[in-house]
Design an enzyme around this catalytic site. Structure first.
Site, short mmCIF file in Angstrom:
data_model
loop_
_atom_site.label_atom_id
_atom_site.label_comp_id
_atom_site.label_asym_id
_atom_site.label_seq_id
_atom_site.Cartn_x
_atom_site.Cartn_y
_atom_site.Cartn_z
N SER A 96 44.14 37.96 16.45
CA SER A 96 42.71 38.53 16.44
C SER A 96 42.11 37.53 17.25
O SER A 96 42.38 36.87 18.07
CB SER A 96 42.21 38.51 15.04
OG SER A 96 40.96 39.00 14.87
N ASN A 97 40.67 37.56 17.22
CA ASN A 97 39.81 36.71 18.00
C ASN A 97 38.71 36.17 17.26
O ASN A 97 38.63 36.40 16.04
CB ASN A 97 39.46 37.50 19.13
CG ASN A 97 38.58 38.49 18.79
OD1 ASN A 97 37.73 38.59 18.32
ND2 ASN A 97 39.27 39.84 19.25
#
Ligand code: CTP
Ligand code: CA
Length: 227
Positions: A33-34
């Site tokens: 993810s980020n």
């Protein structure tokens, strides 16, 4: 004019906003993810509703409540976001893609947890669909399309390039190499680029930034109708 006077300058508009990160599963325990918190997209949803729009929010996993009056659809992966966006895109008069969509996903999603007993491990990745690019290619007549860009350098050139390749009306460029703008911040400073000009917005809260983005969208809508 009356709509502007009452603060309801987005009345009659059907707004679709995406927000937050996506999560790309690796195995039952892990994902890629980020750092997106969703704050900018949620501020855009809240302010659009306040200004009179009907608002649909497609959100990746974030720790934020759904703003009152806003219809939210929650998704996890980029591919789920892609499907949810295209279900609602046709009816939207304005689309704002504030989500930080993961560009890649693990090529295989393991059904069992990956164990640490291997000496080394490398990860094969596959490209996710570029939702905004596809929206730009299939854009319907009169629809306003707004993108975001996360950049660590060359903000102006990179932003202008994305505006053109993705066929956008407006792009909000975030500097992610800063402690006070972009990911996980409450403040933001955006370089707002359209086909005619670039404007560096003042450093301020995400709610005020959202209002300045809507001001620009309202300008673009007006110009389009005067044509
Ligand atoms: N975007 C999207 N689908 C993707 C990747 C990005 O819709 N798979 C959208 C984002 O929501 C954002 C815009 O495209 O509005 C720009 O995202 P950004 O990550 O800055 O640009 P990319 O086109 O992904 O290019 P790169 O990450 O290589 O700079
Ligand atoms: Ca990207």
């Amino acid at each position: 004019f009356l709509r502007a006077l009452t603060g309801q300058d987005l009345a009659g508009e059907r707004v679709l906003i995406t927000a937050g990160p996506t999560r790309e599963p690796l195995d039952p325990a892990r994902f890629l993810s980020n750092r997106s918190s969703g704050k900018m997209g949620y501020a855009l949803a809240r302010t659009a509703y306040r200004r009179g729009a009907e608002v649909h929010l497609i959100s990746g996993p974030v720790a934020l409540p759904c703003p009152p009056g806003v219809e939210r659809v929650s998704v996890q992966t980029a591919r789920e976001m892609h499907a949810a966006v295209f279900q609602l895109a046709e009816k939207a008069s304005i689309i704002v893609k504030a989500a930080a969509v993961a560009d890649f996903r693990p090529a295989v999603e393991e059904r069992e947890k990956v164990k640490k007993d291997k000496a080394g491990l490398s990860l094969q990745l596959s490209r996710n669909p570029d939702i905004l690019y596809e929206l730009g290619r299939n854009r319907k007549e009169g629809q306003v399309l707004v993108g975001f860009a996360a950049e660590s350098s060359n903000l102006q050139a990179e932003g202008r390039k994305k505006l053109a390749t993705k066929n956008l009306d407006l792009i909000a460029v975030n500097n992610i190499n800063s402690d006070t703008t972009g990911f996980e911040c409450d403040t933001n400073q955006i370089l707002l680029i359209d086909r005619e000009r670039d404007v560096l917005l003042p450093m301020t809260g995400k709610e005020q930034t959202a209002d300045m983005i809507w001001d620009r969208v309202v300008d673009l809508l007006g110009k389009r109708r005067d044509k």
